[in-house]
Design a protein around this motif. Structure first.
Motif, short mmCIF file in Angstrom:
data_model
loop_
_atom_site.label_atom_id
_atom_site.label_comp_id
_atom_site.label_asym_id
_atom_site.label_seq_id
_atom_site.Cartn_x
_atom_site.Cartn_y
_atom_site.Cartn_z
N UNK A 215 62.13 37.68 36.99
CA UNK A 215 60.82 38.04 36.46
C UNK A 215 60.00 38.81 37.50
N UNK A 216 59.26 39.81 37.04
CA UNK A 216 58.30 40.49 37.92
C UNK A 216 57.10 39.55 38.10
N UNK A 217 56.84 39.15 39.34
CA UNK A 217 55.74 38.21 39.57
C UNK A 217 54.51 38.89 40.16
N UNK A 218 54.66 40.12 40.61
CA UNK A 218 53.51 40.90 41.11
C UNK A 218 53.93 42.36 41.17
N UNK A 219 53.00 43.26 40.86
CA UNK A 219 53.29 44.70 40.96
C UNK A 219 51.98 45.47 41.04
N UNK A 220 52.07 46.69 41.56
CA UNK A 220 50.89 47.53 41.66
C UNK A 220 50.95 48.41 42.89
N UNK A 221 49.83 49.04 43.21
CA UNK A 221 49.79 49.86 44.41
C UNK A 221 49.89 48.95 45.63
N UNK A 222 50.30 49.52 46.74
CA UNK A 222 50.44 48.72 47.96
C UNK A 222 49.12 48.07 48.34
N UNK A 223 48.02 48.83 48.18
CA UNK A 223 46.70 48.30 48.53
C UNK A 223 46.32 47.13 47.62
N UNK A 224 46.56 47.29 46.32
CA UNK A 224 46.24 46.23 45.37
C UNK A 224 47.03 44.96 45.65
N UNK A 225 48.28 45.16 46.00
CA UNK A 225 49.17 44.01 46.14
C UNK A 225 48.93 43.26 47.45
N UNK A 226 48.74 43.99 48.53
CA UNK A 226 48.66 43.34 49.84
C UNK A 226 47.27 42.76 50.13
N UNK A 227 46.23 43.39 49.59
CA UNK A 227 44.85 42.87 49.76
C UNK A 227 44.53 42.56 51.22
N UNK A 228 44.89 43.49 52.10
CA UNK A 228 44.56 43.32 53.52
C UNK A 228 45.59 42.53 54.31
N UNK A 229 46.54 41.92 53.63
CA UNK A 229 47.62 41.21 54.33
C UNK A 229 48.78 42.17 54.59
N UNK A 230 49.75 41.72 55.39
CA UNK A 230 50.99 42.49 55.47
C UNK A 230 51.78 42.22 54.19
N UNK A 231 52.70 43.13 53.87
CA UNK A 231 53.53 42.94 52.68
C UNK A 231 54.37 41.67 52.81
N UNK A 232 54.83 41.39 54.02
CA UNK A 232 55.63 40.19 54.25
C UNK A 232 54.81 38.93 53.94
N UNK A 233 53.58 38.89 54.44
CA UNK A 233 52.71 37.73 54.18
C UNK A 233 52.45 37.58 52.68
N UNK A 234 52.16 38.70 52.03
CA UNK A 234 51.85 38.67 50.60
C UNK A 234 53.08 38.26 49.79
N UNK A 235 54.24 38.78 50.17
CA UNK A 235 55.47 38.45 49.47
C UNK A 235 55.75 36.95 49.55
N UNK A 236 55.65 36.38 50.74
CA UNK A 236 55.91 34.95 50.91
C UNK A 236 54.90 34.11 50.13
N UNK A 237 53.65 34.57 50.14
CA UNK A 237 52.60 33.83 49.42
C UNK A 237 52.85 33.85 47.92
N UNK A 238 53.11 35.03 47.38
CA UNK A 238 53.33 35.17 45.94
C UNK A 238 54.60 34.46 45.51
N UNK A 239 55.66 34.62 46.30
CA UNK A 239 56.95 33.98 45.95
C UNK A 239 56.84 32.47 45.96
N UNK A 240 56.02 31.92 46.85
CA UNK A 240 55.87 30.46 46.93
C UNK A 240 54.95 29.91 45.87
N UNK A 241 54.07 30.77 45.33
CA UNK A 241 53.16 30.32 44.28
C UNK A 241 53.88 30.08 42.96
N UNK A 242 54.91 30.87 42.75
CA UNK A 242 55.58 30.85 41.44
C UNK A 242 56.52 29.64 41.29
#
Length: 242
Positions: A215-242
């Motif tokens: 399943x796609x759990x998050x998508x969008x522009x890099x700015x929208x998705x990362x919200x000031x975090x690194x992509x790695x931080x955001x990825x781990x956060x989103x992946x752990x939320x699901x």
């Protein structure tokens, strides 16, 4: 540049028997000029989705369109404008590098002049010009990857699809490929690629989708998705939320 939807995946699902879906209601759009990263853990559904996009994997649920044409119903029209580089290229090893690239140029009806210019340019960039006369069977994995990349570029695709393109490339070749990707996007090509290397995706992509368990759990522009975090931080956060 007027952007056009080059790849549209609409409610695509794929299962390999049983109830578990390898891809589950996947939808995303890649516009001309996009470098779109597709990230997720091993087994998340990245390759299953990519192989359906390029016509290697049949599917019945959902629709995939390339440049407005249906992958299911107009496969040849889709293939004319698409190039695909799998994570483990399977080349004709009894041919030389030059013979293989000319074979691909023949498939796409590339003129003699244009193919010579393209092959020379890209072979020089990837520093394999002197090896093109050798049999592919003698090549290292990295050299095979470079030949596969060149074969994907010589017909100037409108959509470039890559599955883990930086695996097996040395640092200089990886840098060269990134430069080529930027150059192609500036000319309107759409690029859709999977990667595990999140810092590369963060620097390279303008859009990204995260897939987990099909399943796609998050998508969008890099700015929208990362919200000031690194992509790695955001990825781990989103992946752990699901």
């Amino acid at each position: 540049m007027n952007q056009k939807a080059m790849l549209e995946i609409k409610n695509y699902s794929k299962s390999y028997g049983g109830d578990k879906k390898a891809a589950d209601d996947v939808s995303l759009t890649v516009m001309s000029g996009d470098i779109y990263g597709f990230i997720g853990h091993n087994g998340a559904g990245k390759s299953t989705t990519i192989r359906a996009v390029v016509g290697v994997l049949e599917f019945s649920e959902g629709e995939i369109y390339i440049n407005g044409h249906s992958v299911k119903d107009e496969g040849m029209e889709c293939k004319k404008v698409t190039a695909y580089i799998p994570d483990n290229p399977d080349l004709y090893e009894n041919l030389t590098g030059t013979q293989y690239l000319n074979f691909i140029a023949d498939v796409f009806d590339i003129s003699e002049q244009k193919r010579k210019e393209s092959i020379k340019r890209y072979a020089d960039m990837f520093e394999i010009t002197d090896s093109l006369g050798d049999l592919i069977s003698s090549y290292s994995h990295g050299m095979k990857q470079k030949v596969a990349i060149i074969s994907a570029l010589i017909h100037e695709p409108k959509l470039l699809v890559l599955d883990e393109p930086f695996v097996g490339l040395d640092p200089k070749a990886a840098y060269t490929l990134k430069e080529i990707m930027h150059e192609m996007c500036d000319k309107g090509t759409a690029i859709f690629f999977s990667t595990h290397v999140l810092d590369v995706a963060e620097k390279l992509c303008n859009k990204v989708a995260i897939i987990k368990q099909g399943k796609i759990i998050a998508s969008g522009s890099m700015e929208e998705l990362t919200k000031g975090q690194s992509l790695e931080e955001r990825f781990l956060e989103v992946a752990n939320e699901q």
